[in-house]
Design an enzyme around this catalytic site. Sequence first.
Site, PDB file in Angstrom:
ATOM      1  N   GLY A  70      -6.944   5.763  37.981  1.00 41.28           N
ATOM      2  CA  GLY A  70      -5.622   5.759  37.913  1.00 41.28           C
ATOM      3  C   GLY A  70      -4.743   6.987  37.558  1.00 41.28           C
ATOM      4  N   SER A  71      -3.490   6.821  37.505  1.00 44.48           N
ATOM      5  CA  SER A  71      -2.742   7.806  37.131  1.00 44.48           C
ATOM      6  C   SER A  71      -3.161   8.673  36.103  1.00 44.48           C
ATOM      7  CB  SER A  71      -1.209   7.596  37.037  1.00 44.48           C
ATOM      8  OG  SER A  71      -0.654   6.872  38.144  1.00 44.48           O
ATOM      9  N   ASP A  97      -0.199  -9.556  31.101  1.00 44.58           N
ATOM     10  CA  ASP A  97      -0.709  -9.169  32.552  1.00 44.58           C
ATOM     11  C   ASP A  97      -1.616 -10.246  32.782  1.00 44.58           C
ATOM     12  OD1 ASP A  97      -0.580  -7.995  34.971  1.00 44.58           O
ATOM     13  OD2 ASP A  97      -1.573  -6.234  34.457  1.00 44.58           O
ATOM     14  N   GLY A 101     -13.544   3.395  38.343  1.00 48.33           N
ATOM     15  CA  GLY A 101     -12.434   3.236  39.051  1.00 48.33           C
ATOM     16  C   GLY A 101     -11.548   4.509  38.177  1.00 48.33           C
TER      17      GLY A 101
END
Length: 467
Positions: free
Chosen positions: A14-15, A130, A12
């Site tokens: 992300g930013s 989280d 995966g």
Amino acid sequence: MSEKYKMIKLLGEGSFGKCYLVEAQTDKCRCVIKQIDIGVMTQEEKDETIREALILRNLNHPNIIQFRDAYTTKKKKLCIVMDYADGGDMQSKIKERNGRTFQEDQVLDWFVQICLAMKHVHDRKILHRDLKSQNIFLTRTGRIKLGDFGIAKVLSATVDNAKTMVGTPYYLSPEIVENRPYSFKSDIWSLGVLLYEMCCLKPPFDATSLHFLALKIVRGQYPPLNKQFSQPLRNLVTKMLKTDSNQRPTIYEILKEPLIRNRIKNFLSSSQRSNEFSHTVLHNVNILNVSDKSREDLSIVSNPEEEKKQEALKQEMLKSVRQLKSDFKNMKNCDREAQEEGIMLCEMNEIVLANEDDQSEVSVHSSVVEVPPDREDEIEDTHEENKDDSSDDAEDKIKLMKQYLEGCLGKKKLFEAKKIINALVPTEDDLDFDALSPNLEHLMDRDQQAEYVPIIYSLIELERSVS
């Protein structure tokens, strides 16, 4: 000599970076590398990223994803290497059920392991912040592994309160939603949401917009657990989802619940139980008054002579625990909460020390790894096959998101909203809903904005990534 890794696949991105499944060349063990581009980060973002590596490095528990290595590369990337949980995550496990609930025994086996991991975290004055089904991983043998400490916060003292609003909306505690200070009890709320989700296959709080979701969370409104689950389990969920954080149990009180504590021996070996419960932090004091050397001696397994020494030491520690529990009970003029916590911790130690059903020895050790500067990039992030796959995935997501938003808002409204958001929000740091709202009022009311603006911005980010 530094470890070399062979890439298996991209998991995966992300930013700020990518996540790879790799194989360590020395032991052929599968690992995960989080490769983060710190060259484009602000100093604050760099500090947060380094903090995750430091947190992982200092956590050593069979139910926590194991840290293996960390290093920076000549291309200004921080690589955090962790063990790979080959059984997927809890969210995927829940989706696979297609509405068929898990047996209570299965739920409790998982939950006990998550609690043991959270105790290890809270003992070290760390908030996870989280906790969610996506961050609970499994091995093929069914062992739970807590992961993703990307927004964990280390508190300098147990009474400290964090003040930043972070986390996943479905799991946010009322105090975080209302932007009030929060502490360890916020993790307990998220743990309660997770327990409910494992029972019902969906979170307790759900709504059509963030606004209504927040209202339900603050009011503590959720459907009760099905009566197929035992009363003690339903009571535990109720306690953990109290809107008043002071009424929620601590992680130690949860582990003391009979339906939880009776399962602890199934997931920690004798030496692990001793290590975890014989030095639980109580106002920075080792409540057993046993030296670190003694605890090391307790974990030795070699020959009958050593086993006799172990048993004698265990009995000595058990005697100390019982005496200490008695001392706590007889204390006069002391803080009641501290007294109750002391008695409870002694009882937990008594349970694990008195239990003679020894599990097989599990050794989980991690060397303290300093982050060395400027290693070569072991993982190439320009692999053409993965780039093509990633690009195809992004384009598929863009297509689906457009179809959804056009169905909800219409093509014209979506086009105008995207144009406004794209112009006013060049980066995620500039995303300010209050400042953006007046510019969108002619297209959407406040509730629609709360629901659709985050999705529209995600669409814009995806389109930027493939352009």
